[in-house]
Write an enzyme that holds these catalytic residues in place. Sequence first.
Site, mmCIF file in Angstrom:
data_model
loop_
_atom_site.group_PDB
_atom_site.id
_atom_site.type_symbol
_atom_site.label_atom_id
_atom_site.label_comp_id
_atom_site.label_asym_id
_atom_site.label_seq_id
_atom_site.Cartn_x
_atom_site.Cartn_y
_atom_site.Cartn_z
ATOM 1 N N HIS A 65 0.826 -1.214 0.000
ATOM 2 C CA HIS A 65 0.000 0.000 0.000
ATOM 3 C C HIS A 65 0.858 1.261 0.000
ATOM 4 C CE1 HIS A 65 -3.589 -2.338 1.986
ATOM 5 N NE2 HIS A 65 -2.923 -3.069 1.098
ATOM 6 N N TYR B 275 -13.627 9.483 -1.350
ATOM 7 C CA TYR B 275 -13.995 8.273 -2.097
ATOM 8 C C TYR B 275 -14.250 7.069 -1.188
ATOM 9 C CZ TYR B 275 -13.274 11.112 -6.125
ATOM 10 O OH TYR B 275 -13.409 12.113 -7.056
ATOM 11 N N ARG C 152 -7.594 3.664 -0.989
ATOM 12 C CA ARG C 152 -6.858 2.578 -0.331
ATOM 13 C C ARG C 152 -5.439 2.454 -0.848
ATOM 14 N NH1 ARG C 152 -6.052 -3.016 -1.245
ATOM 15 N NH2 ARG C 152 -5.789 -4.224 0.695
ATOM 16 N N GLY D 176 -8.840 -2.581 -4.259
ATOM 17 C CA GLY D 176 -9.642 -2.908 -3.099
ATOM 18 C C GLY D 176 -8.929 -3.960 -2.264
ATOM 19 N N GLU E 233 -11.619 -0.352 -8.061
ATOM 20 C CA GLU E 233 -12.486 0.697 -8.582
ATOM 21 C C GLU E 233 -11.732 1.681 -9.469
ATOM 22 O OE1 GLU E 233 -13.115 3.755 -5.028
ATOM 23 O OE2 GLU E 233 -13.384 1.682 -4.355
#
Length: 751
Positions: free
Chosen positions: A541, A638, A603, A622, A628
Site C-alpha cells: 500500500h 472516495y 486505499r 480494493g 475501482e
Amino acid sequence: MRITRSRPRPISGLILVACAAVLAVTGTVTATVTASAAAPSHPAVSAEYGAESGAAAVAQAAAAHPADQADQPARSAQAAPAADTLLSLNKPATASSAGGCCSAANVDDGVSTTRWASASGADPQWIYLDLGATAHVSRVRLQWDTSCATAYEIDTSADHSSWTKIYSTTAGKGGVEDLTALDGNGRYVRMYGTKRCRGDAGHGYSLQELAVYGTLGTDTTPPTPPGTPTLVSDTPNSVTIGWTASTDDVGVAGYDIYHDGQLCAQVNGSTLTATCASLSPNVAYGFYVNARDAAGNVSQPSGTLHVTTPPSGDTTPPTVPGAVHSTAMTSSSVTLAWTASTDNVAVAGYRVYNVADGARTQVGTADANATGTQVDGLTPSTAYHFQVTAYDGNGNESAGSTPPVDVTTSAPSSCAPAQGVCTVTQVGTDDDVVWGLVTLPDGTILFNERDAHDIVHLNPKTGAKKSVGTVPNVQSTDGEGGLTGLEINPVSFGSDHWLYIMHTSPTDNRIVRIKYDPATDTLQTGTEQILLTGIERNKFHNGGRLRFSPDGKYLYAGTGDAQNGANAQNTSSLNGKVLRINPDGTIPPDNPFHNAVWSYGHRNVQGLAFDSEGRLWEQEFGNNIMDETNLIVKGGNYGWPSCEGTSGTCGTAGFIAPKHTYPVAEGSCSGITIVRDFLYVACERGTRLYREQISGSSLTNVQQFFVGTYGRLRTVEPAPDGGIWLATTNGGDKDSTPHNSNNQIFHVTVA
C-alpha cells in the site's frame, strides 16, 4: 442515590443571550476543526451543539419529554465539562442497516431534520462513528426520532471489533438523552440498541443525531514491528500463524494479519495467533503482521512467512470442455466457445493452449463461469490449433479438448473500432519489476526497475537497452515499495530534462526530481531535488503513480494508505490520497486542504490518467471484494475504509461512487492510460487489459483483452503513434528481490 427533580427556572434574557453567543462560537470553531471538508457547513451546528448543551439542553428536552429526566444518573442536568470538545461532526458512520431515506451519515451531520433509520422489526441494531483517532469519551448526546430505544448501550472500541460498554440503560424514553460524566477510551463509539420503543414489525431505530464529546489522545508513537510469524498449522483452505508480541509506549491494542497486501484477520492486543481462511489449496502465500495501538498508530510490518497451502484430497479433474469451436476471427484474435465442464467440487477456470509441433503453449484463460473467451495478440495470416482444458481449485486439470480447433487468422488490415485492440509487438524484456514508464521526445522509453532501483533506457525499435543510473536513497520494503513512479513534464521536458520520480526511502515515500542528460544518456544524480516527503511507507500500500496535468502546471501522485485505513480519511495525512503539487514541490494555493492533498478516501492508488476534457481518472486496489475506477474531483472523499468499491457504507452522503468496479479475482489493476477517450486498465491478478469508453462521466462499452495471454499486467502508457505500451509483472513482484522477474514490454496497436 436520590435524584431531586425541579422545574427549570427562567433564565435572564441577557445572560441567556451571552451564554448562547459563547456556546455558539464554541460550536462553530469545533465544526471548523472536525468537519469533513467534503461536507457542507451547517449554520444549525452552533445552535444544535452550542446553545442546547448542558442545562439548556436538558431543560428543552424536559419540556418536550417530561418523563425523560427519570433516566439514570449519567444524564445529569449539569453542564458538560468545559474541556469537552465535539469530536464526531461529519465523521464516517457505519450502521448495521439503513433505510433508503436515512443513511448512516445523517447521524452526525449537525442537522436535526435529517436522521439515520435502521431496518424495521429487528433487534439488535447498531451504528458507530469513527473519530479518526483514539479519544477519551466523556459525553454522548443522542437525539432520537419517534422510533427510539428502550434498551441500549454506548460502547467504545480501538478496532471496531472488540467493544467496551461505558453506559447502558433499559429505561430509555427517547427525545434528547444527554449522557455526561462518561469515562471511556476508543477511536470508535457505538450506540447498540437491543429493544425498540416501538416494538411492532414496522419500525426500527431512528436517530437524528449522535454527538460524541471528549478529548483526542496525543499518542503518535507506533508500536514496534511484531516478530516474524511462524507456522502453527495449515489446511488446504486456511493457515494459522503465531508471532512474538510487539511493544508500545502505551499499549498494543490489536494486530492486523495480511497475506500479500490483503487483510485476512484481526485479533486483539493480547492474542498472538490468528487464522487466515478462504485460501486456495496448493498456492503460495506471504503472511505478515502489523501492530496498532489505541491511538490508531500502525507499526512497520513483521517479517514475511512464506507458506504454500497443502493440496486437498481432491484428485478428480473436471470433465473435458465440450464442443469447442470458433465464433469469430480477426487478424490478431480468435473467439472460442464451448460447453461448460463439470467437477466433483467446482470448476475454477479454463486454459486455452495453442498446440504446434508437439508443444502446447498457453495463450489464454477464462473464468470459472465462462463458456468462451477471446484469444488476443495473435499473428496475422497464421494457423493456430486451439485446445481448451478445465481445472479445479486443487490444480487438477482436464485433458485437452479434441480435436483441436484449427483457425488461420486473417491478413493484416486497419484496426477497426469494433476490434478495439489489434497488433501486439514485443519491444523489450526485463528481469526486474517494470513500474513507471515514459516516452522521450525521440520515441524511446525510460522505465523504472522497482527492486533494482535503476532507470533503464529502451529503444523499442531495436530492443537495445542500458541503465542510465541508480536513483539514490531508495529502499525496498520486502513487498511492493521501492522505485515506483516516473514522469516527465509534457510541456517543459525538452528544455529542462527533469525526471520526476516517486520512491520509498528508509523513512517514508517521497517525490523527487533528477535531471537526465540526453547527450550522455545518464542520470545526473547530483541534481536531485526532494519535492515532497512524509508519505508513510509500509510493506504494501505504497501507491506510486505520477501524472502531470496536460498543461504541465501540476504534478499529481497516487499514494497508498500504508496499511492504516485511518490515514485515508485524515486530510492532514498524505496517505490514501491523490496529491497535487507544483513542479518545484510547492503547494498550489487552491488545493482544498492547504497541503498537497487533492482527494482522499483511497486505499492504494496505482493509476492516474487525464482525458481529453482535462479530467483526472484514478485506479485503486480494493482489499478482497472489488477494485475501482474513479473520476477525481477537488476535495472529493472516495470512502475508504468505510467503503470498498460499492460495498460497505457507499451510500453514505459525501462518499463519491466509483465509475466502474472489478471483482478482485478479475482485477487487482494498477496502471491506466487514456487514448482517444478510451480508458485502458492493466490488471495483475486478473491477468487482463480492460478497454472502456469514456462517455460523458460514465464508462461504457467495457471490453477485456489478453485474458491470461501474458500473465500479470502492471503498466500501460500512451505510445507516440496512438498505440499503447504495455508491461507485464510476472515473478518476484511481491518480494523486493532484484532481477528475479520475467517481464515483457509490448507495443499494442489500438483502434
